[in-house]
Design an enzyme around this catalytic site. Structure first.
Site, PDB file in Angstrom:
ATOM      1  N   ASP A   1      -2.151  49.876  57.836  1.00  0.00           N
ATOM      2  CA  ASP A   1      -0.889  49.603  57.356  1.00  0.00           C
ATOM      3  C   ASP A   1       0.304  49.883  58.419  1.00  0.00           C
ATOM      4  O   ASP A   1       1.427  49.637  58.218  1.00  0.00           O
ATOM      5  CB  ASP A   1      -0.582  49.902  56.045  1.00  0.00           C
ATOM      6  CG  ASP A   1      -0.748  51.306  55.400  1.00  0.00           C
ATOM      7  OD1 ASP A   1      -1.691  52.108  56.547  1.00  0.00           O
ATOM      8  OD2 ASP A   1      -0.193  52.088  54.712  1.00  0.00           O
TER       9      ASP A   1
ATOM     10  N   HIS B   1      -2.727  64.734  56.483  1.00  0.00           N
ATOM     11  CA  HIS B   1      -3.132  63.547  55.748  1.00  0.00           C
ATOM     12  C   HIS B   1      -4.501  63.404  56.070  1.00  0.00           C
ATOM     13  O   HIS B   1      -4.983  64.191  56.399  1.00  0.00           O
ATOM     14  CB  HIS B   1      -2.274  62.061  56.319  1.00  0.00           C
ATOM     15  CG  HIS B   1      -2.395  60.792  55.762  1.00  0.00           C
ATOM     16  ND1 HIS B   1      -2.235  60.591  54.460  1.00  0.00           N
ATOM     17  CD2 HIS B   1      -2.576  59.763  56.324  1.00  0.00           C
ATOM     18  CE1 HIS B   1      -2.541  59.421  54.422  1.00  0.00           C
ATOM     19  NE2 HIS B   1      -2.711  58.765  55.394  1.00  0.00           N
TER      20      HIS B   1
HETATM   21 ZN   LIG Z   1       0.489  54.552  54.791  1.00  0.00          ZN
HETATM   22 ZN   LIG Z   2      -2.213  56.582  55.767  1.00  0.00          ZN
END
Ligand SMILES: [Zn+2]
Ligand SMILES: [Zn+2]
Length: 309
Positions: free
Chosen positions: A72, A145
């Site tokens: 994304d 993340h």
């Molecule tokens: Zn994202």
């Molecule tokens: Zn991500």
């Protein structure tokens, strides 16, 4: 290079969704326009059309900073590069992001036969690395993340102080080009006398700054690095009642984003990377504003102009 003191700084949100696009939200992409210099943070699918709809010139994009390699955030890159190429771009473009960026981009370009007619510089950055560009720096730091991932802090260089015009008038120096050269920090020879900017300029004025979290759990090192920024752009994928989802997927809630703004003493906060589950994201905004009042909820094409300090 002397700085243009009247320079314009604007953030334009081109894609404010997370993971999947919706009717209202394109995938992550945020433009920072400073004068005619455009930096993109992330480049999700559809970013080039969003750029065109926003009125920003995609040919003026100087650099694209990629927070991480989830689809994304990067699937808009090959299309945008191809359009730049077809439009006859000759100036180099910098593409910077985490380790692995070069391989991902080369593979994406080779799949779509993407021969570029302009030089593409790919820079893989790690925690603490910095890019220097005319009038600004962009520092990368590791975000929290579920893969190698970066946040960025964009800072303008300090501007020269205010010119003491009254003193110059008293000395008989005529208004005009001499004043603007001194304001830019240049020494000027006038009637056999050297006018030094240090004698006629007040203290340096701080440049403006923007921090971009990328996808991340709340991160103490971003708090430290983004101290006092004019605008913190922070992901707010979830509302507080889904904090367990945020934690499981290494994202933040809007309340956590607001805590980040509070702790870093940011002047303002913009929430972005909004999950498609929120048809009406006003709850996210409300939860954040209870903690940090100067919060915007970014919708696609929201523009925030940052005044000079
Ligand atoms: Zn994202
Ligand atoms: Zn991500």
């Amino acid at each position: 290079m002397p700085l243009d003191v009247t320079v314009f700084l604007e953030v334009v949100f081109l894609g404010t969704g997370a993971s999947v696009p919706t009717r209202d939200r394109s995938l992550p992409c945020t433009a920072v326009r400073r004068g005619s210099d455009i930096t993109l943070f992330d480049c999700g699918e559809g970013s080039q059309r969003q750029l065109m709809c926003s009125g920003l010139s995609f040919m003026k994009v100087e650099r694209i900073l990629v927070s991480h390699l989830h689809g994304d955030h990067i699937l808009g890159i090959p299309g945008l590069l191809q359009t730049m190429s077809l439009s006859g771009r000759s100036r180099p473009l910098l593409l910077a992001g985490p380790i692995g960026l070069e391989k991902s981009v080369q593979e994406m370009l080779s799949i779509c036969n993407g021969e570029l007619v302009f030089p593409l510089e790919i820079l893989e950055m790690q925690d603490g690395d910095m890019i220097e560009a005319p009038g600004l720096t962009i520092c990368a730091l590791r975000s929290l993340h579920n893969m190698e991932s970066l946040s960025f802090v964009y800072r303008e260089l300090a501007r020269p102080g205010k010119l003491d015009r009254r003193r110059l008038v008293e000395l008989g120096v005529p208004e005009g080009p001499i004043y603007s050269r001194l304001q830019k920090g240049e020494s000027v020879l006038w009637q056999g006398k050297s006018l030094e900017p240090s004698e006629y300029l007040g203290p340096e004025r701080p440049g403006r700054s923007i921090a971009y979290s990328g996808d991340s759990l709340p991160n103490e090192s971003l708090v430290i690095q983004s101290k006092g920024v004019d605008l913190l752009i922070h992901e707010a994928t979830f509302a507080e009642n889904e904090r367990h989802m945020a934690e499981a997927h290494y994202h933040s809630t809007s309340a956590q984003a607001a805590q980040m703004a509070l702790k870093s003493e940011a002047r303002s906060l913009a929430l972005t990377h909004i999950s498609s589950r929120y048809k009406d994201p006003s709850l996210l905004l409300k939860e954040a504003q209870e903690i940090f009042s100067n919060t915007h909820l970014a919708n696609d094409f929201l523009s925030i102009k940052l005044p000079l300090r």
